[in-house]
Design an enzyme around this catalytic site. Structure first.
Site, PDB file in Angstrom:
ATOM      1  N   ASP A 101      -9.586  -0.472   7.186  1.00 21.29           N
ATOM      2  CA  ASP A 101     -10.144   0.596   8.014  1.00 21.29           C
ATOM      3  C   ASP A 101     -10.721   0.020   9.289  1.00 21.29           C
ATOM      4  OD1 ASP A 101      -9.592   2.710   6.283  1.00 21.29           O
ATOM      5  OD2 ASP A 101     -11.523   2.563   5.259  1.00 21.29           O
ATOM      6  N   ARG A 126       0.844  -1.195   0.000  1.00 18.66           N
ATOM      7  CA  ARG A 126       0.000   0.000   0.000  1.00 18.66           C
ATOM      8  C   ARG A 126       0.878   1.242   0.000  1.00 18.66           C
ATOM      9  NH1 ARG A 126      -5.093   2.182   2.403  1.00 18.66           N
ATOM     10  NH2 ARG A 126      -4.995   4.335   1.697  1.00 18.66           N
ATOM     11  N   ARG A 183      -5.975   1.390  -4.805  1.00 17.83           N
ATOM     12  CA  ARG A 183      -5.010   0.843  -3.848  1.00 17.83           C
ATOM     13  C   ARG A 183      -5.077  -0.678  -3.814  1.00 17.83           C
ATOM     14  NH1 ARG A 183      -8.626   4.318  -2.171  1.00 17.83           N
ATOM     15  NH2 ARG A 183     -10.238   3.790  -0.718  1.00 17.83           N
ATOM     16  N   ASP A 234      -6.749  -1.749   1.542  1.00 18.96           N
ATOM     17  CA  ASP A 234      -7.185  -0.700   2.457  1.00 18.96           C
ATOM     18  C   ASP A 234      -7.819  -1.394   3.646  1.00 18.96           C
ATOM     19  OD1 ASP A 234      -7.787   1.871   3.413  1.00 18.96           O
ATOM     20  OD2 ASP A 234      -9.723   1.912   2.391  1.00 18.96           O
TER      21      ASP A 234
END
Length: 168
Positions: free
Chosen positions: A99, A85, A94, A97
């Site tokens: 989160d 990343r 990307r 990811d």
């Protein structure tokens, strides 16, 4: 111990393989013999991304952890970095990811981390997979379940297509 929810997304490279790799790496952070739940994987059109961005594959996992939110954030960023990343333009394509959506009942807002994630209820590509694994969950500071939030979320611009393949 606390239950931690993490959204996974990828729209570069072999996204399905990347999500599976990230899932394995996240499992290594979980409490041994603790619960580890994986949603279905969904294909979704990019939202608020640069023109021409490829579709995303998205999923949500929930795992039991014995670390605080800040430490978990550091560990997820290490995973992202190890997987290639690169941070640059906001919402750019990307390879991976990760989160943090929630960590137990923690509520906080710092420059680095806001819990629960402030845009969960606005993102069908997060809410739908979260509903797959925890439909009756009420996030800290909320009064409605995630399933109730999903039921009133408009479909505008976000068509989700579940894939047959799962994370595991």
């Amino acid at each position: 111990m606390a239950a931690a929810g993490i959204a996974l997304g990828s729209n570069l490279g072999d996204s399905l393989a990347l999500l599976r790799d990230a899932c394995k790496r996240l499992r290594a952070l979980a409490v041994a013999d603790g619960e580890f739940r994986c949603s279905l994987i969904y294909r979704s059109a990019p939202q608020d991304c640069p023109p021409g961005s490829p579709d995303f594959l998205n999923a949500v996992i929930e795992m039991e952890v014995d670390m605080g939110a800040e430490e978990l954030l550091r560990e997820t960023r290490k995973i992202e970095e190890a997987m290639g990343r690169e941070r640059g333009e906001r919402n750019a394509p990307r390879v991976i990811d990760l989160d943090l959506l929630y960590v137990g009942e923690e509520q906080q807002a710092t420059d680095e981390l806001e819990l629960p994630h402030p845009r969960i209820a606005q993102r069908r590509f997060v809410l739908q997979p979260l509903v797959d694994i925890r439909p009756h969950m009420v996030l800290p500071g909320e009064v409605e379940t995630v399933a109730e939030q999903l039921a009133v979320l408009p479909y505008e611009g976000c068509v989700l297509e579940p894939l047959e393949d799962g994370l595991e």
